[in-house]
Enzyme design. Structure first.
Site, short mmCIF file in Angstrom:
data_model
loop_
_atom_site.label_atom_id
_atom_site.label_comp_id
_atom_site.label_asym_id
_atom_site.label_seq_id
_atom_site.Cartn_x
_atom_site.Cartn_y
_atom_site.Cartn_z
N HIS A 199 3.52 27.78 -8.42
CA HIS A 199 3.51 29.06 -7.70
C HIS A 199 4.23 28.92 -6.36
CE1 HIS A 199 0.69 30.61 -10.72
NE2 HIS A 199 0.38 29.33 -10.79
N LYS A 243 13.80 5.92 18.54
CA LYS A 243 12.72 5.11 19.12
C LYS A 243 13.15 4.59 20.50
CE LYS A 243 10.70 2.25 15.83
NZ LYS A 243 10.54 0.93 15.19
N GLU A 246 12.86 6.17 3.34
CA GLU A 246 13.14 5.21 4.41
C GLU A 246 13.88 3.98 3.87
OE1 GLU A 246 9.68 4.08 6.77
OE2 GLU A 246 10.92 3.65 8.50
O1 PA5 Z 1 7.97 1.24 6.28
C1 PA5 Z 1 8.15 0.87 7.42
O2 PA5 Z 1 8.63 -0.24 7.71
C2 PA5 Z 1 7.76 1.77 8.57
O3 PA5 Z 1 7.43 3.04 8.13
C3 PA5 Z 1 6.58 1.14 9.30
O4 PA5 Z 1 5.48 1.03 8.43
C4 PA5 Z 1 6.17 1.98 10.52
O5 PA5 Z 1 7.27 2.14 11.36
C5 PA5 Z 1 5.04 1.30 11.26
O6 PA5 Z 1 5.45 0.02 11.62
P1 PA5 Z 1 4.44 -1.10 11.99
O7 PA5 Z 1 3.63 -1.41 10.79
O8 PA5 Z 1 5.27 -2.23 12.45
O9 PA5 Z 1 3.57 -0.55 13.09
#
Ligand code: PA5
Length: 462
Positions: free
Chosen positions: A317, A431, A291
């Site tokens: 494996h 989203k 990410e």
């Molecule tokens: O790493 C990130 O920013 C995302 O994976 C968030 O953790 C995830 O979208 C959840 O977001 P939030 O903590 O605002 O609910």
């Protein structure tokens, strides 16, 4: 206590068939790393994760909440997703005994179970709620933004269940929010209802937040030594003060993966601990690396390695066949553990059967370690890039150090790849389409874009 990184098998001298990073590529990378290190240091004020290991005020407020809950609950239910869930899961798996939630109270030394709802699958939520006694459960709602759709849906369901299980005053006492200090729906509810709330500093994003109350609160609640966790992370942060690749393990990890990807087309990067407790650490790393680094650069080009989780010896494996003989497009980073708990000898039974006799008297830890070294050597012998992180033990200090190593490496890699490692614009469109279909206010533009997309074509459906 040490974390050592052996990257011999990333280098040209060790790999067969003329593969590997050459010494000149490595020395050029040192220059690139100095720039990346300087870039990260110059953003220190906005990169809150760097100071988490020494943020005493945040630790004190977290421990105060954990202390207040001590002895009151049999279960902790954490609601969250992505960076708000993967860190707590990784900490529980690494630092609590196997199958923690299946142990009875005395085997858990009186600490509660920890359940993490990291999705909105109705089957899982119904199953957990049907098994929990909410009058004995503390609910942690963890969301940096305080408005993530999945976490809010989980919250609404669990909040309703709490309201059915107890009166309103008690229900509010069974909830802790972990969220941004000022913005978001959770913060509004906290103000209106007086819910206990811990802050995630504004300059820390989800996947970099494991050493904030996001990870520390659930960890402290289930008896993990959070001070040791932070001490390990502080040690790694200290080692990262230097811009010399000779002394900065996070820097060398980032640089090697970046050179392997951009100069040797090794874009698929596996993390493969040889230890069951670190299985979920690999999943946490995958989210952090993917990410953060999978991005469009300012010039419109695309960047980002593809991380994958693996587990030794299990994946010998499974995926190791691909790692050995598939395309030359991967790196593998092993995590090897020198001191293992409960590591007794394998019995010397059937010593007359050669296929079993050689095992007798060895320990399972030795078997795992030898298999890890054998796999690393076999990969090298086939020109496959690999490296090994060595830790002395799976304890809070080493896990804290590893997590901070990967967080720092991610920040450096963002700079090396020329991307912003700290945002996630790529997840926004999906989203927004979901919000549009759910009728969330302010989604008109997304609705129009969604409606303009080609519809499913019956010719392409069977
Ligand atoms: O790493 C990130 O920013 C995302 O994976 C968030 O953790 C995830 O979208 C959840 O977001 P939030 O903590 O605002 O609910």
């Amino acid at each position: 206590m040490t974390i050592a990184f052996d990257f011999t098998n990333m280098m040209a001298g060790a790999l067969a068939s003329g593969q590997g990073i050459t010494e000149s590529q490595f020395s050029n990378a040192q220059k690139a790393f100095s720039a990346a290190h300087a870039a990260v240091e110059s953003q220190r004020a906005s990169l809150g994760f760097l100071s988490l290991p020494t943020n005493e005020a945040l630790l004190a407020s977290t421990l105060a909440v954990a202390d207040n809950a001590r002895g009151k609950y049999t279960d902790v239910l954490l609601l969250g997703i992505g960076g708000s869930a993967l860190g707590p899961i990784a900490l529980r798996t690494a630092l609590r005994p196997y199958a923690w939630n299946a142990l009875d109270l005395s085997a858990r030394d009186g600490f509660p179970r920890l359940h993490v709802l990291d999705n909105v699958d109705p089957l899982t939520i119904a199953a957990i709620l049907s098994r929990l006694d909410l009058t004995q459960t503390l609910v942690l709602v963890v969301s940096k933004s305080g408005g993530t759709v999945e976490t809010m849906a989980q919250y609404l369901i669990v909040r309703d269940a709490l309201a059915r299980a107890m009166d309103e005053t008690r229900a509010r006492q069974h909830i802790v929010f972990v969220t941004d200090p000022t913005v978001g729906a959770l913060r509004r509810i906290a103000r209106a209802e007086g819910v206990t709330t811990l802050d995630i500093p504004p300059n820390i994003g989800g996947r970099f937040s494991v050493l904030s109350p996001v990870g520390l609160l659930p960890a402290a609640l289930i008896g993990i030594d959070v001070r040791a966790l932070l001490a390990g992370a502080a040690d790694m942060t200290q080692r990262a003060q230097s811009d010399s690749l000779a002394t900065n393990p996070a820097g060398i990890f980032a640089v090697l993966q970046w050179v392997a990807d951009t100069q040797h087309r090794r874009a698929i990067q596996a993390l493969m601990p040889y230890a069951d407790p670190l299985r979920d650490l690999a999943l946490w790393f995958v989210q952090l690396w993917a990410e953060s680094l999978g991005k469009i650069r300012p010039d419109g080009t695309h960047a980002g390695p593809t991380p994958i989780p693996a587990l030794g010896a299990t994946d010998q494996h499974s995926q190791v066949q691909l790692f050995m003989e598939g395309p030359l497009d991967k790196t593998v980073t092993f995590v090897a553990v020198s001191g293992r708990q409960n590591d007794g000898p394998i019995p010397s039974r059937h010593s007359d059967i050669p296929e079993l006799a050689y095992l007798g008297g060895r320990t399972l830890g030795t078997l795992l370690d030898i298999e890890q070294r054998a796999t690393a050597g076999a990969l090298a012998a086939r020109g496959r890039f690999n490296a090994t992180l060595h830790i002395d033990a799976i304890d809070a200090w080493h896990v804290g150090g590893l997590m901070q190593l990967f967080a720092l490496a991610t920040a450096y890699a963002g700079s090396l790849y020329g991307v912003n490692a700290f945002n996630q614009p790529g997840v926004e469109l999906g989203k927004n389409f979901a919000y549009a279909m759910l009728g969330r206010p302010g989604s008109d533009a997304a609705r129009a874009e969604w409606d303009a997309l080609p519809k499913p074509d019956p010719r392409w459906r069977v």
